[in-house]
Scaffold this active site. Structure first.
Site, PDB file in Angstrom:
ATOM      1  N   CYS A  67     -30.890  17.852  31.388  1.00 20.82           N
ATOM      2  CA  CYS A  67     -29.453  17.607  31.504  1.00 20.82           C
ATOM      3  C   CYS A  67     -28.962  17.560  32.943  1.00 20.82           C
ATOM      4  CB  CYS A  67     -28.691  18.676  30.722  1.00 20.82           C
ATOM      5  SG  CYS A  67     -29.212  18.799  28.999  1.00 20.82           S
ATOM      6  N   HIS A  69     -20.484  22.340  34.365  1.00 23.24           N
ATOM      7  CA  HIS A  69     -21.479  21.855  33.409  1.00 23.24           C
ATOM      8  C   HIS A  69     -21.132  22.332  32.008  1.00 23.24           C
ATOM      9  CE1 HIS A  69     -25.330  20.588  31.799  1.00 23.24           C
ATOM     10  NE2 HIS A  69     -25.528  21.802  31.313  1.00 23.24           N
ATOM     11  N   GLU A  72     -22.175  30.325  33.899  1.00 22.77           N
ATOM     12  CA  GLU A  72     -21.557  29.473  34.919  1.00 22.77           C
ATOM     13  C   GLU A  72     -20.230  30.054  35.378  1.00 22.77           C
ATOM     14  OE1 GLU A  72     -20.530  24.771  35.819  1.00 22.77           O
ATOM     15  OE2 GLU A  72     -20.947  25.414  33.759  1.00 22.77           O
ATOM     16  N   LYS A  85     -16.613  18.046  28.791  1.00 26.22           N
ATOM     17  CA  LYS A  85     -17.442  17.929  27.582  1.00 26.22           C
ATOM     18  C   LYS A  85     -16.647  18.209  26.314  1.00 26.22           C
ATOM     19  CE  LYS A  85     -22.014  18.854  29.598  1.00 26.22           C
ATOM     20  NZ  LYS A  85     -21.657  19.044  31.016  1.00 26.22           N
ATOM     21  N   HIS A 130     -21.822  16.372  25.132  1.00 24.94           N
ATOM     22  CA  HIS A 130     -22.853  16.551  26.157  1.00 24.94           C
ATOM     23  C   HIS A 130     -23.772  15.344  26.141  1.00 24.94           C
ATOM     24  CE1 HIS A 130     -25.597  18.119  28.904  1.00 24.94           C
ATOM     25  NE2 HIS A 130     -26.142  19.112  28.225  1.00 24.94           N
ATOM     26  N   PHE A 150     -32.488  22.322  30.923  1.00 26.76           N
ATOM     27  CA  PHE A 150     -33.625  23.093  30.420  1.00 26.76           C
ATOM     28  C   PHE A 150     -34.698  23.169  31.506  1.00 26.76           C
ATOM     29  CE2 PHE A 150     -33.146  22.384  25.521  1.00 26.76           C
ATOM     30  CZ  PHE A 150     -31.997  23.160  25.551  1.00 26.76           C
TER      31      PHE A 150
END
Length: 558
Positions: A301, A442, A453, A479, A484, A546
């Site tokens: 991502c 994010h 975050e 998002k 996403h 990831f």
């Protein structure tokens, strides 16, 4: 090489030899010296190899007898493939096609009848580097940038693009997460997707969906930037950096099913090229003739952010003056959703309320909503852009990278990886944390990720040379509106960040009703549900993936 050797004495003797020794019989119509050494050492493999070659010869005889026309090879190949005394012909087409007679028509229509990828040669159906005039790419920027501006307007107006997918197929209906952010299908003039309005049938056949998205987004970006180079020196100074997190998963699935049912003949020669992540960049370079760096990232991502950040460094290093950079994704497939659902990453509590399912920073968040699309920007060396009078939206002044070094999929709860990425971006920019006017987070709507975050943002911006209180920190996640987009998320959100800076608007975080949990830790300005007017001179765009990979890009208004 297919070649005739000795003429059989008579048909009966050939049948007898076939009974005694299959290898010997096929040697009568094939040159055994062409057998690869590794195969020749094993009698069983050699026999199988010769059988396959002999079958292709028989197919050619059937084609000849049915009156099919052959296209000659170049002279040097014809000299190697003369007609044998027994009436067997060698290859006389541009590309060999080991297909049955009933498959021949489809093979010719698809222009993909080739036994090996290396024999895909440029012809009338393969993209070659073309000049802009030949492609007739031009017109007003307003026309080609309409989809970006419509998306931006819908975002600022608080619209959500997430829909239910349970009716797409029975497989989707059985999934625990039945919501997704789909690229809407429809007319181009409405900002929707119809591949027939953007791409030729040949392009659609050669390109996986993610590459198609990247191609069209690149066209929009190039027209908006007014960069349509024709000179050789400009083409050599223009590169492409285009990534994808997963690519064409449906291609893998469908081809696997076809292979299981029908064997290798059911596998398209375009299967591997359509899978390769770097083919998006390759197709863009081929269409426009760009001869600068041709690169691709596939870092989960964080792909979109890495593509833009890495491309900016290629310009700084002098490898290019202009880079087309971004990410693209199209993997909304039952298999992909099943995998993410098994990892407990997806939203599952809002299947009956799709537009409420992605809720970054909200205490009721329960996972991300998968999306698709592409985001592409044109990066240009500053003096080069000024010299040609380009319209400049913002400047990339910092790019920070880090690793969690912690877990395959879960973030560190203390948020140290994201904090380091943002810290490095500001260090490269020569800016202090207190100068940051906006952060496009994010935040994917997962319980752990959003909390980590949030902690990282507060620790950095409330630390040394930072803000005096949390309410002065402006951070939002788009998002909530678009889901996403995995490998395309970073580039799409970078565009939103730049547009927010350009228009002095903070895009909203949709579905944010109750920040938390705990609420005491979520006390920043998250631009809940409604866009806010605010001067933005410096902004950060974050992307994490990831494997613990983190990136943050720092933009500054000029």
């Amino acid at each position: 090489m297919l070649a005739s050797t000795t003429k059989p004495r008579n048909p009966q003797s050939v049948r007898k030899r076939q009974t005694r020794s299959p290898t010997a019989s096929y040697s009568n119509i094939l040159d055994t010296s062409s057998v690869p050494p590794a195969v020749a050492r094993d009698p069983r493999r050699k026999s199988a190899w010769l059988k396959a070659r002999a079958q292709s010869v028989r197919n050619r005889v059937l084609q000849r007898d049915s009156g099919d026309e052959f296209v000659d090879f170049p002279v040097e190949r014809r000299q190697q493939c003369q007609r044998a005394d027994d009436g067997v012909y060698g290859p006389k087409r541009k590309r060999s096609a080991f297909v049955k007679e009933q498959e021949l028509k489809y093979s010719r229509e698809d222009r993909a009848g080739t036994p090996h990828i290396s024999e895909l040669q440029p012809d009338e159906d393969v993209v070659a580097p073309l000049s802009v005039e030949e492609l007739r790419i031009g017109g007003e920027a307003e026309a080609v940038a309409r989809s970006v501006r419509q998306t931006w307007k819908r975002l600022i107006d608080g619209h959500c693009g997430i829909v239910s997918i349970k009716d797409r197929s029975p497989e989707f209906a059985l999934l625990p997460s039945r919501v997704a952010a789909l690229v809407p299908e429809g007319k181009k003039e409405d900002g929707k997707w119809d591949p027939n309005e953007h791409l030729s049938p040949g392009d659609q056949r050669r390109m996986a969906r993610f590459a198609q998205y990247a191609m069209v987004a690149s066209e929009e970006a190039l027209n908006d930037a007014g960069w349509l180079p024709k000179k050789e020196e400009d083409l050599e100074a223009t590169g492409v950096y285009m990534g994808s997190g997963i690519g064409s998963l449906d291609e893998v699935y469908d081809t696997t099913i076809a292979y299981e049912k029908g064997g290798y003949r059911k596998v398209s020669p375009l299967f591997v090229p359509r899978l390769l992540i770097n083919l998006a960049a390759g197709h863009i370079s081929m269409r426009y003739g760009f001869k600068g760096p041709n690169h691709a990232a596939t870092t989960a991502c964080t792909t979109g952010a890495h593509s833009i950040g890495d491309a900016s460094r290629l310009i700084q290093f002098g490898d290019a003056d202009v880079m087309i950079a971004g990410g693209s994704e199209s993997c909304i497939h039952p298999l992909a959703i099943s995998g993410f659902a098994r990892a407990r990453s997806l939203a599952t509590d809002f299947n009956d309320r799709p537009t409420e399912s992605s809720r970054p920073f909200d205490r009721d968040r329960d996972g991300f909503v998968i999306g698709e699309g592409a985001g592409v920007v044109v990066l240009e060396e500053f003096e080069h852009a000024k010299k040609r009078g380009a319209k400049i939206y913002a400047e990339i002044v910092g790019y920070g990278l880090s690793s969690d070094a912690y877990h395959m999929t879960a973030p560190r709860e203390d948020g140290q990886g994201p904090r380091l990425a943002m810290k490095h971006a500001l260090r490269h920019a020569g800016l202090k944390p207190g100068t940051v006017d906006y952060i496009n987070a994010h935040a994917t709507s997962t319980p752990l990720g959003d909390a980590a975050e949030n902690r990282a943002v507060k620790e950095l911006l409330l630390g040394e040379n930072g803000k005096s209180k949390a309410s002065e920190i402006n951070v939002s996640s788009t998002k909530g509106a678009i889901g996403h987009l995995l490998g395309a998320a970073g580039s799409v959100e970078a565009i939103f960040t730049v547009l927010g800076m350009h228009h002095n608007i903070l895009p909203p975080t949709l579905n944010l009703s109750n920040p938390g949990e705990p609420a005491v830790d979520f006390d920043c300005n998250y631009v809940a549900n409604v866009a806010q007017q605010h001067t933005v001179n410096v902004a950060l765009s974050n992307s994490f993936g990831f494997g613990g990979t983190n990136a943050s890009i720092c933009f500054r208004k000029l």
